[in-house]
Scaffold this motif. Sequence first.
Motif, mmCIF file in Angstrom:
data_model
loop_
_atom_site.group_PDB
_atom_site.id
_atom_site.type_symbol
_atom_site.label_atom_id
_atom_site.label_comp_id
_atom_site.label_asym_id
_atom_site.label_seq_id
_atom_site.Cartn_x
_atom_site.Cartn_y
_atom_site.Cartn_z
ATOM 1 N N UNK A 228 -3.576 -15.729 14.426
ATOM 2 C CA UNK A 228 -2.853 -14.566 13.903
ATOM 3 C C UNK A 228 -3.806 -13.638 13.162
ATOM 4 N N UNK A 229 -3.784 -12.359 13.517
ATOM 5 C CA UNK A 229 -4.688 -11.403 12.893
ATOM 6 C C UNK A 229 -4.193 -10.990 11.514
ATOM 7 N N UNK A 230 -5.143 -10.832 10.605
ATOM 8 C CA UNK A 230 -4.864 -10.399 9.250
ATOM 9 C C UNK A 230 -5.635 -9.112 8.966
ATOM 10 N N UNK A 231 -5.139 -8.267 8.061
ATOM 11 C CA UNK A 231 -5.853 -7.016 7.754
ATOM 12 C C UNK A 231 -7.222 -7.293 7.139
ATOM 13 N N UNK A 232 -8.226 -6.580 7.605
ATOM 14 C CA UNK A 232 -9.579 -6.760 7.073
ATOM 15 C C UNK A 232 -9.659 -6.368 5.597
ATOM 16 N N UNK A 233 -8.786 -5.434 5.172
ATOM 17 C CA UNK A 233 -8.857 -4.988 3.785
ATOM 18 C C UNK A 233 -8.433 -6.081 2.801
ATOM 19 N N UNK A 234 -7.862 -7.176 3.311
ATOM 20 C CA UNK A 234 -7.519 -8.299 2.446
ATOM 21 C C UNK A 234 -8.745 -8.845 1.716
ATOM 22 N N UNK A 235 -9.909 -8.742 2.364
ATOM 23 C CA UNK A 235 -11.130 -9.320 1.801
ATOM 24 C C UNK A 235 -11.668 -8.501 0.628
#
Length: 340
Positions: A228-235
Motif C-alpha cells: 500500500x502506497x503512503x504519501x512521501x510527505x509523511x517522512x
Amino acid sequence: MRILAYIYYLITSLRNFLYDKRMLPIRRVEGVEIICIGNITVGGTGKTPAVQYFVKRLQKMGKNVAVVSRGYRGKRKREPLLVSDGYQLFATAKESGDEPYIHALNLKAPIVVSSNRYKGCLFAKKHFDVDTIVLDDGFQHRKLYRDRDIVLIDATNPFGWGEVLPKGMLREDFKKGAKRASEFIITKADLVSEREVERIKKYLKKKLGKEVSIAKHGVTSLCDLKGNQKPLFWIKGKRVLLFSGLANPLNFEKTVISLEPSYIERVDFMDHHNFKRKDIELIQRRANSMKASFIIMTEKDLVKLPSNISMENFFVLKIEFTVLEDNCLKKIGGNVNNAV
C-alpha cells in the motif's frame, strides 16, 4: 592490499587480452539482439532499476524481451532457472538471487538466471521466442557476444577510487574496460552537483570518445509491507531508521535526506545480506531506542526478509530510473518517453 590488487589487475588484464585477441572463444546467440547493462565498479551503480527501464522501453517498441542474469548468490539446484514467465513466479528470492526476483515482481517479461549466460540466453530464445535479451550485470562476462554494452557510471564514485579490487572498487582497469563500452550512462546525477556531473561527462566523452547520457534514481513511492502506497510527505520532519544490505548505503541515505526527515540513523549489512530474525530484532531495538517513526528499506532488502515475523512501521522506498539527458539512448526506442 596493494600486492593483492596488482595480482588481480594482472589476472583480469590477461583474461581480457585473451578475449580481445580471440584466443578465448566468444559465443553468439543467433537471431537475438543482446543488450548488456553493466558497470566497471563493484555494485551501487543502479543496475536493477536501469534494467527495468530498458525492458519497459523496448517493450513499448514492440520488442519481445527477456532478462538474463547470473543470479548472484542464488541457491538453486538447476540451471538455467526460470524465475518468471512474465506472469507467474517459479522461484524464490533465495533460489534466484535478489535482483532477478525484483525484476520478476516488476516486469512482465521472462526472467532467467544462469551462471552460464550463453545457456541462459539460449533457454530464453527457445522457450519464449524472444528477439531481444537484456543482460543484467554482464559487462565482464566476455564469453557471450553482445550487440551493445551500456555501462553505468555512479556519479557519487565514478572511477572506483582509481584502483582495482581489493584496494579500490574497480572490477578491471577502467580505461581498458571503457574501450569495450558502446556508451555510458552517468547514474544518480541528482546526488552530486551539476559541476561534478559535467566533469565526469567531459572525461568520458572527450578522453574516451564515448557517447554519454545522464540519469537519476528518484523516489517514486513509500509502501508498507503489503504494497500500500503512503504519501512521501509523511517522512518530512520525522525520525527515521534506515537499514539495508547494499554496496553503497550512503546513497540510500542521501535519497532519504531529500525527503527532509528531522533525524536519520542507519544500520548497514553486507551487500546481498539474507536477513534473519535476529537482524530484524536488532533493527527494531535500534528503532525503539531512537524513537523512529519509520523504518525504511529498499526493494532489494524487502525480498530478503524472513517470513512470519511482526514488522511494524517497516516501509519500502521505491526508486525509478529516469533519463535526464539523452545523448545516446535514442538508438533505443526513438521518441519513447524517458520515464517508465
